[in-house]
Design an enzyme around this catalytic site. Structure first.
Site, mmCIF file in Angstrom:
data_model
loop_
_atom_site.group_PDB
_atom_site.id
_atom_site.type_symbol
_atom_site.label_atom_id
_atom_site.label_comp_id
_atom_site.label_asym_id
_atom_site.label_seq_id
_atom_site.Cartn_x
_atom_site.Cartn_y
_atom_site.Cartn_z
ATOM 1 N N LYS A 198 -38.401 17.427 20.812
ATOM 2 C CA LYS A 198 -37.583 17.836 19.797
ATOM 3 C C LYS A 198 -36.981 18.303 20.226
ATOM 4 C CE LYS A 198 -42.766 18.640 17.135
ATOM 5 N NZ LYS A 198 -43.395 19.744 16.983
ATOM 6 N N TYR A 205 -42.656 15.620 7.472
ATOM 7 C CA TYR A 205 -43.798 16.565 8.175
ATOM 8 C C TYR A 205 -44.497 16.863 6.775
ATOM 9 C CZ TYR A 205 -43.055 17.508 12.557
ATOM 10 O OH TYR A 205 -43.394 17.540 13.922
ATOM 11 N N PHE A 232 -45.693 27.683 7.961
ATOM 12 C CA PHE A 232 -44.739 27.353 9.178
ATOM 13 C C PHE A 232 -43.960 26.796 8.866
ATOM 14 C CE2 PHE A 232 -48.751 25.306 10.269
ATOM 15 C CZ PHE A 232 -48.280 23.737 10.507
ATOM 16 N N ARG A 279 -52.095 11.992 22.721
ATOM 17 C CA ARG A 279 -52.383 12.927 22.677
ATOM 18 C C ARG A 279 -53.052 13.890 24.137
ATOM 19 N NH1 ARG A 279 -50.902 15.342 17.974
ATOM 20 N NH2 ARG A 279 -51.918 17.008 17.931
ATOM 21 N N THR A 336 -51.282 21.911 20.212
ATOM 22 C CA THR A 336 -50.144 21.974 19.888
ATOM 23 C C THR A 336 -49.503 23.239 20.546
ATOM 24 O OG1 THR A 336 -51.838 21.386 17.853
ATOM 25 C CG2 THR A 336 -49.314 22.805 17.752
ATOM 26 N N ARG A 343 -46.464 19.793 27.457
ATOM 27 C CA ARG A 343 -46.398 20.801 26.400
ATOM 28 C C ARG A 343 -46.554 22.284 27.101
ATOM 29 N NH1 ARG A 343 -48.941 19.261 20.336
ATOM 30 N NH2 ARG A 343 -47.272 18.317 19.487
ATOM 31 N N ASN A 383 -42.073 23.145 20.401
ATOM 32 C CA ASN A 383 -43.018 22.901 21.567
ATOM 33 C C ASN A 383 -42.742 22.057 21.586
ATOM 34 O OD1 ASN A 383 -43.835 20.986 19.260
ATOM 35 N ND2 ASN A 383 -45.469 21.627 18.962
ATOM 36 N N HIS A 400 -43.357 15.569 19.740
ATOM 37 C CA HIS A 400 -44.304 15.147 18.621
ATOM 38 C C HIS A 400 -45.483 14.120 18.622
ATOM 39 C CE1 HIS A 400 -46.151 14.013 14.549
ATOM 40 N NE2 HIS A 400 -45.902 12.647 15.583
ATOM 41 N N GLU A 405 -45.320 6.354 10.534
ATOM 42 C CA GLU A 405 -44.163 7.390 11.548
ATOM 43 C C GLU A 405 -43.308 6.256 12.131
ATOM 44 O OE1 GLU A 405 -46.858 10.894 11.763
ATOM 45 O OE2 GLU A 405 -46.373 10.193 13.888
#
Ligand code: UDP
Ligand code: MG
Length: 140
Positions: A11, A51, A59, A87, A93, A104, A114, A117, A128
């Site tokens: 990100k 998203y 948010f 993950r 998150t 993260r 964060n 993704h 995606e």
């Protein structure tokens, strides 16, 4: 229906902080093969589309502003059990809740900015991946 791929983005916060190389090194060390990759930037419209499931969340506006604020690295990763294992590698998150040593925990600033993704299901991984890459750009 496992497809052994997941989709990731490094990100804008992590790109701006100079963490592209360190994050890719963690991804490789964990056994993921990069089968597609590009350095790109999302428009606000494209970030909103990506998203879309979060459109009604408080948010959402902040998330769209953040995700379109600077360049990202988008990639498709291949490994057995890719979605779940990725993950685990990235952590929760909210970096304050992410397990020590996760991407993260190491690189994220806060629950919004964060660092990375990771797809949450095999189905979304395919959606995606094809949002960012054509078949010709994926080397599986
Ligand atoms: N997000 C946020 N505030 C929150 C929850 C999420 O800004 O309270 C952002 C954050 O960047 C997160 C993204 O929205 O990565 C998508 O949220 P999701 O719950 O899908 O988390 P993820 O799957 O990325 O862990
Ligand atoms: Mg998610």
């Amino acid at each position: 229906m496992a497809n052994n791929i997941t989709f990731t983005m490094i990100k804008p916060d992590a790109v701006a902080a100079g963490h592209i190389g360190a994050i890719l090194a963690q991804i490789n060390k964990a056994g993921f093969k990069i089968v597609a990759m590009k350095y790109t930037k999302l428009s606000a419209e494209k970030a909103g589309e990506f998203y879309d499931v979060h459109r009604e969340r408080g948010f959402f506006g902040e998330l769209v502003d953040f995700m379109s604020s600077g360049p990202i690295v988008a990639a498709v990763l291949e490994k057995d059990n890719a979605v779940e294992d990725f993950r685990t590698l990235i952590g929760a998150t909210d970096p304050a809740k992410a397990a020590p040593g996760t991407i993260r925990a190491l690189f994220a600033k806060n629950i919004g900015e964060n660092a990375v993704h990771g797809s949450d299901s095999d189905e979304n991984a395919l959606i995606e991946a094809s949002f960012h890459f054509s078949k010709m750009e994926m080397f599986r």
